[in-house]
Design a protein around this motif. Structure first.
Motif, mmCIF file in Angstrom:
data_model
loop_
_atom_site.group_PDB
_atom_site.id
_atom_site.type_symbol
_atom_site.label_atom_id
_atom_site.label_comp_id
_atom_site.label_asym_id
_atom_site.label_seq_id
_atom_site.Cartn_x
_atom_site.Cartn_y
_atom_site.Cartn_z
ATOM 1 N N GLY A 267 3.369 44.098 37.048
ATOM 2 C CA GLY A 267 2.865 44.999 36.022
ATOM 3 C C GLY A 267 1.476 44.608 35.561
ATOM 4 N N PHE A 268 1.243 43.312 35.429
ATOM 5 C CA PHE A 268 -0.079 42.816 35.044
ATOM 6 C C PHE A 268 -1.122 43.188 36.091
ATOM 7 C CE2 PHE A 268 -3.214 39.294 35.105
ATOM 8 C CZ PHE A 268 -3.747 39.444 33.827
ATOM 9 N N SER A 269 -0.778 43.030 37.359
ATOM 10 C CA SER A 269 -1.685 43.401 38.449
ATOM 11 C C SER A 269 -2.008 44.888 38.411
ATOM 12 C CB SER A 269 -1.049 43.035 39.796
ATOM 13 O OG SER A 269 -1.839 43.479 40.876
ATOM 14 N N ALA A 270 -0.988 45.710 38.152
ATOM 15 C CA ALA A 270 -1.211 47.161 38.082
ATOM 16 C C ALA A 270 -2.129 47.506 36.917
ATOM 17 C CB ALA A 270 0.118 47.890 37.935
ATOM 18 N N GLY A 271 -1.939 46.826 35.781
ATOM 19 C CA GLY A 271 -2.797 47.077 34.628
ATOM 20 C C GLY A 271 -4.250 46.749 34.905
ATOM 21 N N LEU A 272 -4.478 45.672 35.644
ATOM 22 C CA LEU A 272 -5.842 45.326 36.055
ATOM 23 C C LEU A 272 -6.413 46.375 37.007
ATOM 24 C CD1 LEU A 272 -5.470 41.493 36.752
ATOM 25 C CD2 LEU A 272 -6.900 42.501 34.966
ATOM 26 N N ASP A 273 -5.649 46.683 38.052
ATOM 27 C CA ASP A 273 -6.152 47.560 39.112
ATOM 28 C C ASP A 273 -6.427 48.976 38.633
ATOM 29 O OD1 ASP A 273 -5.898 45.403 40.807
ATOM 30 O OD2 ASP A 273 -4.038 46.101 41.739
ATOM 31 N N ILE A 274 -5.577 49.484 37.738
ATOM 32 C CA ILE A 274 -5.756 50.872 37.301
ATOM 33 C C ILE A 274 -7.029 51.030 36.476
ATOM 34 C CG2 ILE A 274 -4.596 50.924 35.039
ATOM 35 C CD1 ILE A 274 -3.078 53.421 36.127
ATOM 36 N N GLY B 261 -8.024 54.501 40.522
ATOM 37 C CA GLY B 261 -7.189 53.431 39.993
ATOM 38 C C GLY B 261 -5.729 53.600 40.384
ATOM 39 N N PHE B 262 -5.241 54.828 40.371
ATOM 40 C CA PHE B 262 -3.855 55.092 40.747
ATOM 41 C C PHE B 262 -3.631 54.845 42.236
ATOM 42 C CE2 PHE B 262 -4.336 57.459 36.818
ATOM 43 C CZ PHE B 262 -3.140 57.218 36.167
ATOM 44 N N ILE B 263 -4.619 55.178 43.049
ATOM 45 C CA ILE B 263 -4.505 54.897 44.480
ATOM 46 C C ILE B 263 -4.368 53.402 44.705
ATOM 47 C CG2 ILE B 263 -5.756 54.950 46.677
ATOM 48 C CD1 ILE B 263 -6.941 57.648 45.765
ATOM 49 N N PHE B 264 -5.191 52.614 44.030
ATOM 50 C CA PHE B 264 -5.121 51.158 44.161
ATOM 51 C C PHE B 264 -3.727 50.639 43.790
ATOM 52 C CE2 PHE B 264 -9.952 50.494 43.265
ATOM 53 C CZ PHE B 264 -10.235 50.967 44.530
ATOM 54 N N VAL B 265 -3.196 51.157 42.692
ATOM 55 C CA VAL B 265 -1.911 50.662 42.190
ATOM 56 C C VAL B 265 -0.743 51.112 43.060
ATOM 57 C CG1 VAL B 265 -0.261 50.820 40.285
ATOM 58 C CG2 VAL B 265 -2.683 50.452 39.811
ATOM 59 N N ILE B 266 -0.686 52.399 43.373
ATOM 60 C CA ILE B 266 0.501 52.944 44.054
ATOM 61 C C ILE B 266 0.547 52.551 45.517
ATOM 62 C CG2 ILE B 266 1.711 55.069 44.666
ATOM 63 C CD1 ILE B 266 0.560 56.287 42.061
ATOM 64 N N ILE B 267 -0.566 52.672 46.218
ATOM 65 C CA ILE B 267 -0.581 52.247 47.620
ATOM 66 C C ILE B 267 -0.431 50.727 47.705
ATOM 67 C CG2 ILE B 267 -1.954 52.159 49.745
ATOM 68 C CD1 ILE B 267 -0.819 54.912 49.100
ATOM 69 N N GLY B 268 -0.944 50.007 46.695
ATOM 70 C CA GLY B 268 -0.816 48.554 46.662
ATOM 71 C C GLY B 268 0.559 48.075 46.232
#
Length: 266
Positions: free
Chosen positions: A40-47, A81-88
């Motif tokens: 979750g922390f990684s997603a918060g950064l990436d988005i 940002g969503f692409i980074f999070v979801i594909i990642g």
């Protein structure tokens, strides 16, 4: 006559989509606490890269909000940002408003497990987004491609509405994100998933709907660069957007899709 049949054969059956969502949701609920929090922390950064690119587009564009080309470019930047999070494959709270609710509806998980998952992912998302915002505000203006005025303008789009709008628009944003979780599971390849992510999240960006996690970054931009955005504005936004997002994904996607499939959907 053969074309429709072939097309239907290429589509993934809705029961398979539902089963995949249930399996994914149960798997996530059984993950270790630290793993969920870090993801979750990684997603918060990436988005955060989405709102940052929005500010860059506003800074470099000759137009502003209201100009069609600028609005489309800003919405497309928001989707990054969503692409980074979801594909990642990082954990995003608003995806779990559908993904994690369906196993509960199916009796394969408890409300307690759902609350645990939501809480860990949400806290990680918010903290990650807050750290990204601080770094962006401190470092990016010095590069000359983004201005603090652009940060503030993005924030104003979300905090200048009344509480009723924030709540209702938050439901729509959660509805779209829940639908995205379903569509991505139904999609057959990465290219299709990329296109779906762009379509859905750019729609959220174009409509300036309050997404609790991306919006966390957007409103914090304003809180850090201008006195016009207060801590109260930030907290009201976060609470109403979060509740609206949860209702949108949980009711309009998880409950309706689950009910449709178990009652004979193909």
């Amino acid at each position: 006559m053969s074309t429709p049949t072939a097309s239907a054969a290429d589509q993934r059956p809705t029961r398979d989509v539902l089963s995949s969502l249930i399996d994914s949701g149960v798997h996530e609920m059984n993950r270790e606490r630290s793993g969920l929090l870090l993801s979750g922390f990684s997603a918060g950064l990436d988005i955060g890269f989405g709102p940052l690119l929005m500010a860059v587009v506003l800074t470099l564009s000759t137009g502003g909000f209201g100009d069609l080309l600028t609005e489309v470019l800003v919405a497309s930047a928001y989707a990054v940002g969503f692409i980074f999070v979801i594909i990642g494959r990082s954990e995003l709270f608003t995806e779990h408003t559908t993904l994690a609710v369906i196993p509960v509806l199916d009796g394969q998980a408890t409300v307690g497990q759902l609350t645990r998952l939501w809480g860990l992912v949400y806290v990680g998302n918010v903290i990650g987004g807050a750290l990204f915002t601080v770094l962006a505000v401190q470092l990016m203006p010095g590069l000359g491609v983004v201005s603090t005025d652009a940060f503030a303008e993005i924030s104003y789009k979300l905090v200048t509405h009344d509480v009723y709008w924030l709540f209702v628009a938050g439901i729509f944003a959660g509805w779209l994100m829940g639908l995205l979780a379903w569509l991505i599971t139904a999609a057959q390849d990465t290219t299709s998933r990329l296109l779906l992510i762009w379509i859905v999240t750019a729609t959220i960006g174009l409509l300036h709907l309050p997404h609790s996690i991306a919006g966390n970054v957007e409103v914090l931009f304003g809180l850090l660069v201008t006195n016009a955005v207060t801590v109260g504005d930030y907290l009201v936004f976060l609470v109403l957007a979060t509740v609206g997002n949860a209702l949108g994904g949980g009711v309009f996607v998880a409950s309706l899709k689950y009910g449709h499939v178990v009652r004979g959907g193909t």
